[in-house]
Design a protein around this motif. Structure first.
Motif, PDB file in Angstrom:
ATOM      1  N   UNK A   1       0.862  -1.173   0.000  1.00 57.28           N
ATOM      2  CA  UNK A   1       0.000   0.000   0.000  1.00 57.28           C
ATOM      3  C   UNK A   1       0.901   1.227   0.000  1.00 57.28           C
ATOM      4  N   UNK A   2       0.638   2.126  -0.940  1.00 55.29           N
ATOM      5  CA  UNK A   2       1.391   3.370  -1.041  1.00 55.29           C
ATOM      6  C   UNK A   2       0.429   4.520  -0.813  1.00 55.29           C
ATOM      7  N   UNK A   3       0.836   5.455   0.044  1.00 57.78           N
ATOM      8  CA  UNK A   3      -0.018   6.598   0.367  1.00 57.78           C
ATOM      9  C   UNK A   3       0.696   7.872  -0.046  1.00 57.78           C
ATOM     10  N   UNK A   4       0.027   8.644  -0.895  1.00 60.05           N
ATOM     11  CA  UNK A   4       0.488   9.986  -1.247  1.00 60.05           C
ATOM     12  C   UNK A   4       0.198  10.817  -0.001  1.00 60.05           C
TER      13      UNK A   4
ATOM     14  N   UNK B   1      -1.864  -1.188  -4.003  1.00 61.40           N
ATOM     15  CA  UNK B   1      -2.919  -0.223  -3.692  1.00 61.40           C
ATOM     16  C   UNK B   1      -2.279   1.136  -3.477  1.00 61.40           C
ATOM     17  N   UNK B   2      -2.854   2.173  -4.100  1.00 64.08           N
ATOM     18  CA  UNK B   2      -2.379   3.542  -3.915  1.00 64.08           C
ATOM     19  C   UNK B   2      -3.541   4.386  -3.420  1.00 64.08           C
ATOM     20  N   UNK B   3      -3.262   5.205  -2.405  1.00 63.72           N
ATOM     21  CA  UNK B   3      -4.240   6.151  -1.863  1.00 63.72           C
ATOM     22  C   UNK B   3      -3.769   7.549  -2.253  1.00 63.72           C
ATOM     23  N   UNK B   4      -4.603   8.256  -3.026  1.00 64.98           N
ATOM     24  CA  UNK B   4      -4.250   9.610  -3.446  1.00 64.98           C
ATOM     25  C   UNK B   4      -5.493  10.384  -3.854  1.00 64.98           C
ATOM     26  N   UNK B   5      -5.435  11.687  -3.691  1.00 70.41           N
ATOM     27  CA  UNK B   5      -6.488  12.546  -4.230  1.00 70.41           C
ATOM     28  C   UNK B   5      -5.983  13.249  -5.495  1.00 70.41           C
ATOM     29  N   UNK B   6      -4.764  12.965  -5.888  1.00 69.20           N
ATOM     30  CA  UNK B   6      -4.132  13.561  -7.063  1.00 69.20           C
ATOM     31  C   UNK B   6      -4.577  12.785  -8.310  1.00 69.20           C
TER      32      UNK B   6
ATOM     33  N   UNK C   1      -1.370   5.438 -12.084  1.00 64.86           N
ATOM     34  CA  UNK C   1      -1.479   4.178 -11.345  1.00 64.86           C
ATOM     35  C   UNK C   1      -2.478   3.232 -12.004  1.00 64.86           C
ATOM     36  N   UNK C   2      -3.617   3.755 -12.409  1.00 69.73           N
ATOM     37  CA  UNK C   2      -4.634   2.924 -13.071  1.00 69.73           C
ATOM     38  C   UNK C   2      -4.036   2.300 -14.331  1.00 69.73           C
TER      39      UNK C   2
ATOM     40  N   UNK D   1      -2.845  -0.704 -10.926  1.00 70.41           N
ATOM     41  CA  UNK D   1      -2.740  -0.560  -9.480  1.00 70.41           C
ATOM     42  C   UNK D   1      -4.115  -0.144  -8.961  1.00 70.41           C
ATOM     43  N   UNK D   2      -4.596  -0.790  -7.896  1.00 71.38           N
ATOM     44  CA  UNK D   2      -5.861  -0.398  -7.267  1.00 71.38           C
ATOM     45  C   UNK D   2      -5.656   1.002  -6.698  1.00 71.38           C
ATOM     46  N   UNK D   3      -6.505   1.941  -7.077  1.00 73.16           N
ATOM     47  CA  UNK D   3      -6.292   3.329  -6.682  1.00 73.16           C
ATOM     48  C   UNK D   3      -7.562   3.907  -6.076  1.00 73.16           C
ATOM     49  N   UNK D   4      -7.419   4.483  -4.874  1.00 78.13           N
ATOM     50  CA  UNK D   4      -8.555   5.057  -4.139  1.00 78.13           C
ATOM     51  C   UNK D   4      -8.258   6.488  -3.734  1.00 78.13           C
ATOM     52  N   UNK D   5      -9.298   7.311  -3.779  1.00 77.56           N
ATOM     53  CA  UNK D   5      -9.220   8.656  -3.213  1.00 77.56           C
ATOM     54  C   UNK D   5      -9.497   8.554  -1.715  1.00 77.56           C
TER      55      UNK D   5
END
Length: 154
Positions: free
Chosen positions: A9-12, A74-79, A86-87, A91-95
């Motif tokens: 899991x990567x978090x911006x 998994x990446x968490x970002x609002x960017x 990432x998509x 990569x699973x990407x969530x805001x």
């Protein structure tokens, strides 16, 4: 401690409002979390929590996340531009609001971001984002748990 198995899991992490929630859900799934920022985050003693400090240049955190994430992570970002990158890598990407960025939704997200940026630049709208609510936090927790379950299955 067991060796982590499954997606990373990567978090911006700069200005991310759900860092604690990510850690709580990741602990339940025994997954490694990497917070990527320009600095200012308090390090953790937990070996499952990693901190990466990147230079303060534009997009340094984004570039690091894209280079180090892999399909299924998994990446968490609002960017939104980072989410699009990432998509593209599967990569699973969530805001932080729980909104998933998927191949089906990323085009519209990019278009809306570009439109809003244009409207801000021309003075048609102000640059304020809506506040982060308890409802957003709850939606994020549900979405993250579901995303982690899906990612771990693969």
């Amino acid at each position: 401690m067991t060796d982590p198995v499954g997606p990373a899991i990567f978090v911006d992490a700069d200005a991310c409002p759900v860092k604690d929630e990510v850690v709580r859900v990741a602990e339940r799934h025994d997954l490694v979390v990497t917070f990527v920022s320009n600095g200012g985050l308090r390090p953790s003693r937990d070996p499952m929590i990693r901190h990466v400090v990147v230079p303060k240049s534009a997009d340094a955190a984004d570039d690091w996340i894209v280079e180090n994430s892999a399909a299924g992570d998994i990446v968490i970002t609002s960017d939104v531009p980072l989410a699009a990158r990432c998509v593209e890598k599967h990569v699973h990407t969530l805001a932080p609001t729980g909104r998933p960025f998927t191949p089906e939704t990323i085009g519209m997200a990019v278009a809306m971001r570009d439109l809003k940026q244009h409207l801000r630049e021309t003075g048609e709208i102000r640059g304020f984002n809506p506040g982060f609510s308890a409802r957003d936090r709850s939606a994020f927790l549900s979405a993250l748990d579901l995303t982690m379950r899906r990612a771990v299955k693969r």
